[in-house]
Design a protein around this motif. Structure first.
Motif, PDB file in Angstrom:
ATOM      1  N   ARG A   1      65.701 -29.126  23.013  1.00 21.53           N
ATOM      2  CA  ARG A   1      66.284 -27.943  23.657  1.00 21.53           C
ATOM      3  C   ARG A   1      66.284 -26.817  22.629  1.00 21.53           C
ATOM      4  O   ARG A   1      66.202 -27.100  21.435  1.00 21.53           O
ATOM      5  CB  ARG A   1      67.703 -28.232  24.129  1.00 21.53           C
ATOM      6  N   PRO A   2      66.391 -25.585  23.054  1.00 22.18           N
ATOM      7  CA  PRO A   2      66.602 -24.532  22.060  1.00 22.18           C
ATOM      8  C   PRO A   2      67.874 -24.893  21.286  1.00 22.18           C
ATOM      9  O   PRO A   2      68.908 -25.223  21.889  1.00 22.18           O
ATOM     10  CB  PRO A   2      66.776 -23.267  22.900  1.00 22.18           C
ATOM     11  N   GLN A   3      67.805 -24.872  19.952  1.00 25.92           N
ATOM     12  CA  GLN A   3      68.846 -25.525  19.186  1.00 25.92           C
ATOM     13  C   GLN A   3      69.054 -24.850  17.840  1.00 25.92           C
ATOM     14  O   GLN A   3      68.192 -24.131  17.346  1.00 25.92           O
ATOM     15  CB  GLN A   3      68.413 -26.999  18.994  1.00 25.92           C
ATOM     16  N   LEU A   4      70.203 -25.115  17.254  1.00 28.98           N
ATOM     17  CA  LEU A   4      70.496 -24.808  15.859  1.00 28.98           C
ATOM     18  C   LEU A   4      70.632 -26.137  15.132  1.00 28.98           C
ATOM     19  O   LEU A   4      71.200 -27.090  15.679  1.00 28.98           O
ATOM     20  CB  LEU A   4      71.823 -24.048  15.723  1.00 28.98           C
TER      21      LEU A   4
ATOM     22  N   GLU B   1      66.627 -21.656  18.453  1.00 27.17           N
ATOM     23  CA  GLU B   1      67.031 -20.853  19.607  1.00 27.17           C
ATOM     24  C   GLU B   1      66.998 -19.349  19.330  1.00 27.17           C
ATOM     25  O   GLU B   1      67.038 -18.550  20.250  1.00 27.17           O
ATOM     26  CB  GLU B   1      68.413 -21.267  20.105  1.00 27.17           C
ATOM     27  N   HIS B   2      66.907 -18.972  18.068  1.00 29.93           N
ATOM     28  CA  HIS B   2      66.860 -17.546  17.745  1.00 29.93           C
ATOM     29  C   HIS B   2      65.461 -16.961  17.835  1.00 29.93           C
ATOM     30  O   HIS B   2      65.302 -15.769  18.113  1.00 29.93           O
ATOM     31  CB  HIS B   2      67.399 -17.302  16.329  1.00 29.93           C
ATOM     32  N   HIS B   3      64.437 -17.792  17.562  1.00 27.03           N
ATOM     33  CA  HIS B   3      63.064 -17.284  17.518  1.00 27.03           C
ATOM     34  C   HIS B   3      62.092 -18.024  18.429  1.00 27.03           C
ATOM     35  O   HIS B   3      60.932 -17.646  18.534  1.00 27.03           O
ATOM     36  CB  HIS B   3      62.536 -17.334  16.073  1.00 27.03           C
ATOM     37  N   LEU B   4      62.549 -19.131  19.020  1.00 29.07           N
ATOM     38  CA  LEU B   4      61.709 -19.978  19.889  1.00 29.07           C
ATOM     39  C   LEU B   4      60.460 -20.473  19.172  1.00 29.07           C
ATOM     40  O   LEU B   4      59.377 -20.536  19.756  1.00 29.07           O
ATOM     41  CB  LEU B   4      61.354 -19.260  21.194  1.00 29.07           C
ATOM     42  N   VAL B   5      60.614 -20.805  17.896  1.00 31.64           N
ATOM     43  CA  VAL B   5      59.562 -21.473  17.140  1.00 31.64           C
ATOM     44  C   VAL B   5      60.120 -22.813  16.654  1.00 31.64           C
ATOM     45  O   VAL B   5      61.338 -22.996  16.578  1.00 31.64           O
ATOM     46  CB  VAL B   5      59.024 -20.622  15.963  1.00 31.64           C
ATOM     47  N   PRO B   6      59.251 -23.739  16.331  1.00 30.58           N
ATOM     48  CA  PRO B   6      59.714 -25.086  15.981  1.00 30.58           C
ATOM     49  C   PRO B   6      60.464 -25.170  14.647  1.00 30.58           C
ATOM     50  O   PRO B   6      60.241 -24.375  13.742  1.00 30.58           O
ATOM     51  CB  PRO B   6      58.428 -25.907  15.887  1.00 30.58           C
ATOM     52  N   PHE B   7      61.347 -26.162  14.592  1.00 33.62           N
ATOM     53  CA  PHE B   7      61.792 -26.708  13.312  1.00 33.62           C
ATOM     54  C   PHE B   7      61.691 -28.209  13.460  1.00 33.62           C
ATOM     55  O   PHE B   7      61.783 -28.748  14.558  1.00 33.62           O
ATOM     56  CB  PHE B   7      63.173 -26.201  12.874  1.00 33.62           C
ATOM     57  N   PHE B   8      61.435 -28.886  12.348  1.00 33.89           N
ATOM     58  CA  PHE B   8      61.162 -30.313  12.428  1.00 33.89           C
ATOM     59  C   PHE B   8      61.576 -30.985  11.132  1.00 33.89           C
ATOM     60  O   PHE B   8      61.683 -30.333  10.087  1.00 33.89           O
ATOM     61  CB  PHE B   8      59.674 -30.567  12.701  1.00 33.89           C
ATOM     62  N   GLY B   9      61.821 -32.267  11.223  1.00 30.43           N
ATOM     63  CA  GLY B   9      62.208 -32.993  10.030  1.00 30.43           C
ATOM     64  C   GLY B   9      62.644 -34.400  10.349  1.00 30.43           C
ATOM     65  O   GLY B   9      62.120 -35.036  11.272  1.00 30.43           O
ATOM     66  N   LYS B  10      63.666 -34.842   9.607  1.00 32.12           N
ATOM     67  CA  LYS B  10      64.158 -36.205   9.746  1.00 32.12           C
ATOM     68  C   LYS B  10      65.671 -36.198   9.865  1.00 32.12           C
ATOM     69  O   LYS B  10      66.347 -35.415   9.193  1.00 32.12           O
ATOM     70  CB  LYS B  10      63.750 -37.044   8.542  1.00 32.12           C
TER      71      LYS B  10
END
Length: 186
Positions: free
Chosen positions: A114-117, A77-86
């Motif tokens: 959603r935009p998220q932390l 939500e801070h940069h609007l770029v993806p994060f991904f994982g498990k």
């Protein structure tokens, strides 16, 4: 103007602000494609992960239930770029009350879209499971790579962030906590 149009206009204007020509051949459909992507990545907005626990059964099972390696994609939500994982989601049923295994993955999906932390995502999944089933214990671990760390700023691709949330017995009993961590790592 509907949301899609607003997204498309915003992307068009962003391209212009970057000094690009949004009308050139390679970019002409980019606003539409990016708007579609943002709608997909935000599909969990307005939804409660707890609502995914619609299948609840009384099975007399009161031992660990763990679903490991639930892949997810979210958006910082801070940069609007993806994060991904498990994500790894575990609980100890109370009074034999269990849910469908896919419901655990669905809760992760809703919370991640959603935009998220990452910290909030982990807590939302744990709290949803706790609220829906009132189990003896809940443990959620999320491991993710953040493109905001890999592509910009510190530029450390491959760095993983790990967050955990423990509720009930997993919060109170260090032996159970070590046991679930061992199961997740196997």
């Amino acid at each position: 103007m509907n949301t899609t149009d607003k997204l498309e206009v915003a992307v068009y204007q962003l391209l212009e602000a970057l000094g690009e020509n949004p009308e050139r051949e390679g970019l002409v459909d980019t606003p539409k494609r990016v708007a579609k992507m943002f709608r997909e990545m935000s599909a969990g907005l307005g939804k409660d992960p707890k609502d995914e626990f619609t299948a609840v059964f009384s099975e007399g099972h009161e031992e660990v239930v763990l679903v490991k390696d639930i892949e997810f994609h979210s958006m910082c939500e801070h940069h609007l770029v993806p994060f991904f994982g498990k994500a790894h989601v575990a609980y100890i049923p109370q009074e034999g009350k269990v849910t469908g295994l896919s419901k655990l993955a669905r809760a992760v999906e809703v919370a991640s879209k959603r935009p998220q932390l990452q910290e909030r995502l982990t807590a939302q999944v744990a709290d949803a499971l706790q609220d829906a089933l009132n189990p003896q214990g809940v443990f959620v671990m999320v491991e993710a790579e953040h493109m905001c760390m890999a592509m910009r700023g510190i530029k450390k691709p491959g760095a993983k962030t790990v967050t955990t949330v423990a509720r009930g017995l997993y919060q109170e009993d260090p032996i159970l906590r070590r046991e679930i961590l061992s199961m997740i790592k196997d």
